[in-house]
Motif scaffolding. Structure first.
Motif, mmCIF file in Angstrom:
data_model
loop_
_atom_site.group_PDB
_atom_site.id
_atom_site.type_symbol
_atom_site.label_atom_id
_atom_site.label_comp_id
_atom_site.label_asym_id
_atom_site.label_seq_id
_atom_site.Cartn_x
_atom_site.Cartn_y
_atom_site.Cartn_z
ATOM 1 N N LEU A 175 0.831 -1.205 0.000
ATOM 2 C CA LEU A 175 0.000 0.000 0.000
ATOM 3 C C LEU A 175 0.863 1.252 0.000
ATOM 4 O O LEU A 175 0.572 2.221 -0.713
ATOM 5 N N PHE A 176 1.921 1.242 0.808
ATOM 6 C CA PHE A 176 2.834 2.392 0.824
ATOM 7 C C PHE A 176 3.444 2.616 -0.562
ATOM 8 O O PHE A 176 3.494 3.737 -1.067
ATOM 9 N N LEU A 177 3.907 1.530 -1.179
ATOM 10 C CA LEU A 177 4.516 1.646 -2.504
ATOM 11 C C LEU A 177 3.496 2.112 -3.540
ATOM 12 O O LEU A 177 3.829 2.887 -4.441
ATOM 13 N N ALA A 178 2.256 1.656 -3.406
ATOM 14 C CA ALA A 178 1.225 2.054 -4.367
ATOM 15 C C ALA A 178 0.959 3.549 -4.329
ATOM 16 O O ALA A 178 0.538 4.136 -5.335
ATOM 17 N N GLY A 179 1.218 4.196 -3.188
ATOM 18 C CA GLY A 179 0.957 5.625 -3.068
ATOM 19 C C GLY A 179 2.087 6.518 -3.547
ATOM 20 O O GLY A 179 1.892 7.739 -3.676
ATOM 21 N N VAL A 180 3.258 5.950 -3.835
ATOM 22 C CA VAL A 180 4.421 6.776 -4.167
ATOM 23 C C VAL A 180 4.242 7.518 -5.495
ATOM 24 O O VAL A 180 4.269 8.760 -5.550
ATOM 25 N N LEU A 181 4.087 6.779 -6.594
ATOM 26 C CA LEU A 181 3.985 7.421 -7.909
ATOM 27 C C LEU A 181 2.719 8.280 -8.043
ATOM 28 O O LEU A 181 2.797 9.393 -8.584
ATOM 29 N N PRO A 182 1.538 7.822 -7.582
ATOM 30 C CA PRO A 182 0.382 8.724 -7.608
ATOM 31 C C PRO A 182 0.600 9.991 -6.788
ATOM 32 O O PRO A 182 0.128 11.067 -7.167
ATOM 33 N N GLY A 183 1.322 9.863 -5.664
ATOM 34 C CA GLY A 183 1.618 11.041 -4.862
ATOM 35 C C GLY A 183 2.481 12.033 -5.617
ATOM 36 O O GLY A 183 2.232 13.249 -5.602
ATOM 37 N N ILE A 184 3.506 11.515 -6.299
ATOM 38 C CA ILE A 184 4.368 12.386 -7.110
ATOM 39 C C ILE A 184 3.563 13.019 -8.244
ATOM 40 O O ILE A 184 3.715 14.211 -8.553
ATOM 41 N N MET A 185 2.698 12.222 -8.877
ATOM 42 C CA MET A 185 1.857 12.738 -9.955
ATOM 43 C C MET A 185 0.954 13.860 -9.456
ATOM 44 O O MET A 185 0.793 14.895 -10.122
ATOM 45 N N LEU A 186 0.379 13.681 -8.275
ATOM 46 C CA LEU A 186 -0.520 14.693 -7.731
ATOM 47 C C LEU A 186 0.238 15.973 -7.397
ATOM 48 O O LEU A 186 -0.262 17.084 -7.646
ATOM 49 N N VAL A 187 1.446 15.841 -6.859
ATOM 50 C CA VAL A 187 2.274 17.022 -6.599
ATOM 51 C C VAL A 187 2.556 17.752 -7.909
ATOM 52 O O VAL A 187 2.498 18.989 -7.979
ATOM 53 N N ALA A 188 2.864 17.000 -8.969
ATOM 54 C CA ALA A 188 3.123 17.604 -10.281
ATOM 55 C C ALA A 188 1.891 18.346 -10.791
ATOM 56 O O ALA A 188 1.997 19.464 -11.309
ATOM 57 N N PHE A 189 0.703 17.741 -10.647
ATOM 58 C CA PHE A 189 -0.531 18.411 -11.062
ATOM 59 C C PHE A 189 -0.723 19.713 -10.288
ATOM 60 O O PHE A 189 -1.105 20.739 -10.865
ATOM 61 N N PHE A 190 -0.483 19.652 -8.984
ATOM 62 C CA PHE A 190 -0.627 20.857 -8.155
ATOM 63 C C PHE A 190 0.329 21.954 -8.631
ATOM 64 O O PHE A 190 -0.046 23.126 -8.727
ATOM 65 N N MET A 191 1.566 21.573 -8.913
ATOM 66 C CA MET A 191 2.562 22.563 -9.318
ATOM 67 C C MET A 191 2.230 23.155 -10.693
ATOM 68 O O MET A 191 2.387 24.364 -10.912
ATOM 69 N N ILE A 192 1.771 22.307 -11.613
ATOM 70 C CA ILE A 192 1.409 22.794 -12.954
ATOM 71 C C ILE A 192 0.278 23.807 -12.858
ATOM 72 O O ILE A 192 0.323 24.883 -13.475
ATOM 73 N N TRP A 193 -0.744 23.478 -12.076
ATOM 74 C CA TRP A 193 -1.842 24.428 -11.922
ATOM 75 C C TRP A 193 -1.358 25.719 -11.268
ATOM 76 O O TRP A 193 -1.767 26.825 -11.652
ATOM 77 N N THR A 194 -0.503 25.587 -10.253
ATOM 78 C CA THR A 194 -0.023 26.755 -9.529
ATOM 79 C C THR A 194 0.752 27.692 -10.452
ATOM 80 O O THR A 194 0.562 28.923 -10.412
ATOM 81 N N ILE A 195 1.627 27.135 -11.273
ATOM 82 C CA ILE A 195 2.398 27.962 -12.203
ATOM 83 C C ILE A 195 1.462 28.653 -13.196
ATOM 84 O O ILE A 195 1.608 29.844 -13.491
ATOM 85 N N TYR A 196 0.480 27.900 -13.709
ATOM 86 C CA TYR A 196 -0.488 28.498 -14.641
ATOM 87 C C TYR A 196 -1.283 29.604 -13.959
ATOM 88 O O TYR A 196 -1.497 30.689 -14.533
ATOM 89 N N SER A 197 -1.727 29.364 -12.718
ATOM 90 C CA SER A 197 -2.505 30.353 -11.997
ATOM 91 C C SER A 197 -1.689 31.608 -11.722
ATOM 92 O O SER A 197 -2.190 32.728 -11.840
ATOM 93 N N ALA A 198 -0.406 31.423 -11.356
ATOM 94 C CA ALA A 198 0.464 32.577 -11.118
ATOM 95 C C ALA A 198 0.706 33.358 -12.410
ATOM 96 O O ALA A 198 0.724 34.590 -12.417
ATOM 97 N N TRP A 199 0.865 32.631 -13.522
ATOM 98 C CA TRP A 199 1.043 33.302 -14.820
ATOM 99 C C TRP A 199 -0.196 34.102 -15.195
ATOM 100 O O TRP A 199 -0.114 35.245 -15.652
ATOM 101 N N ARG A 200 -1.370 33.519 -14.965
ATOM 102 C CA ARG A 200 -2.621 34.181 -15.316
ATOM 103 C C ARG A 200 -2.856 35.433 -14.479
ATOM 104 O O ARG A 200 -3.418 36.423 -14.970
#
Length: 438
Positions: A175-200
């Protein structure tokens, strides 16, 4: 009486009792005992103490208080402020870097502490004023921290994953291992939105005038790296088969306390007492809910409610993905009103047979469920993280915090959709490290 009708009555009674203000554990015990008495007689009540303590009689349960102590020891120090400072020094010249730094600090601190409220408080106290000072909107500043705090229940080590493992009798290491890559993916999604929002909003290039030398960037790392090494060591020991999750958690808790005492001079007995006291309270609360949920599940099974619901759903002539969509909507709704631990323990006995019959991977579903619970942490009416942010930045209204958090809810929904199309994001790493599941 028909078990489905009894199940409907149980649902209505549970909702009424929980909304009355009674604690989750007490509410579940009252409902379970009441329905057993009415429909199965007094003899079934004699089984409640045995079922209650049987659910606590597990060596794996020891990992819960140990991981909580580990997180509390880290959260009681200035590790959050140091993480923020480290990210800020390394990313100060990156466009939108300050908000990205906050999200990175949230991800790492939440992984170390395993607590969403602690992450919001630790990173938000420094991050929100700095972002507002540099021209970022209140919505971006508050929303990014509220969403970043939710990552603690997905990125390992996660108490929520431990509870899911106990409730479904699945491997906590997987279960711990299953959360690693989705966790990284979610952080990436958060950062992408944040950069777009700051640009806007025109603050993408509102960079700090402070330039840090390499020496200044390296200077803070000795205060941060030991805790990161503890997390890495805990995961390595667990996945390498060196020790069980409970033994690993105990060693991690001890090391976290030692590091806090050495690096942050946490020698005062009063501070240590606070760490152990608060950890004990939280651990007892979780175990109380686990035991009460065990009695509730026993009631559901004894009255044939669980089996009848599972059979009824399995006989529905619907596509398995339509079924998964219905389950996700149900989990989202439940997460709006109940804490993650309660949702997992109440729904796992019903959902697991259905998921296995529909050939869904239980480890993949653990990630889906956890992201649903993350959404509940930043959405009303409970929305714990929203209130934590409001308490540390009272001049930012709850409405603005909620508006700033909603785009991150969409990021989480997107992550669920991506995981449905590409389940290997959650299942590849556990299989690669630990081999195929039995």
């Amino acid at each position: 009486m028909d078990p489905l009708l009894i199940g409907l009555l149980v649902s209505l009674a549970t909702i009424f009792v929980l909304f009355s203000g009674v604690s989750v554990a007490v509410g579940l015990l009252l409902v379970a005992a009441g329905f057993l008495l009415i429909f199965d007689g007094t003899r079934s009540l004699m089984m409640i103490p045995e079922v209650y303590f049987a659910d606590l009689n597990s060596f794996t349960m020891l990992s819960i208080p140990m991981f909580i102590i580990m997180g509390a020891a880290i959260a009681s120090t200035k590790a959050g402020a140091d993480l923020f400072e480290a990210f800020e020094r390394w990313m100060t010249r990156v466009p939108g870097g300050l908000v990205v730094s906050n999200l990175g600090a949230c991800a790492l601190f939440s992984a170390m502490s395993g607590s969403s409220p602690a992450t919001c408080a630790a990173i938000g106290k420094m991050g929100i004023p700095e972002m507002r000072k540099r021209g970022y909107s209140e919505e971006i500043a508050a929303g990014s921290i509220a969403a970043g705090g939710t990552l603690g229940i997905l990125i390992p080590p996660s108490v929520t994953m431990i509870v899911y493992g106990i409730a479904t009798e699945t491997s906590i290491g997987r279960l711990f291992l299953a959360g690693v890559l989705p966790g990284i993916m979610l952080v990436a999604f958060f950062m992408i939105w944040t950069i777009y929002s700051a640009w806007r909003s025109g603050t993408l290039y509102n960079l700090s005038q402070r330039r840090y030398s390499l020496a200044e960037r390296l200077e803070i790392m000795p205060r941060v790296l030991p805790f990161l090494l503890i997390i890495g060591g805990v995961l390595y020991i667990m996945y390498g088969g060196v020790a069980t999750p409970s033994e690993t958690a105990a060693v991690g808790a001890l090391l976290a306390i030692i590091m806090a005492m050495i690096i942050y001079k946490m020698w005062q007995p009063r501070v240590l007492w606070t760490v152990f006291r608060d950890s004990t309270k939280e651990a007892v609360m979780i175990m109380f809910i686990i035991a009460a949920a065990g009695v509730f599940a026993y009631m559901m099974s004894s009255l044939f409610i669980t089996q009848t619901i599972a059979q009824w759903i399995s006989e529905l002539d619907v596509n398995r993905w339509v079924l998964m969509g219905i389950i996700n909507v149900f989990l989202l709704f439940a997460g709006f009103f109940l804490p993650p631990v309660a949702v997992i323990l109440m729904t796992a006995p019903i959902l697991m047979p259905i998921l296995l019959a529909a050939e869904f991977d239980p480890y993949w579903f653990a990630v889906i469920l956890t992201i649903n619970m993350e959404i509940g942490l930043i959405t009303p009416p409970i929305g714990l993280n929203l209130y934590v942010i409001n308490s540390i930045a009272p001049d930012i209204s709850l409405k603005k915090i909620l508006v700033g958090s909603l785009p991150y809810v969409l990021c989480m929904v997107t992550a669920i959709i991506v995981l449905c199309f590409f389940p290997g994001i959650a299942t590849w790493l556990p299989t690669a490290v630990m081999g195929p599941a039995n």
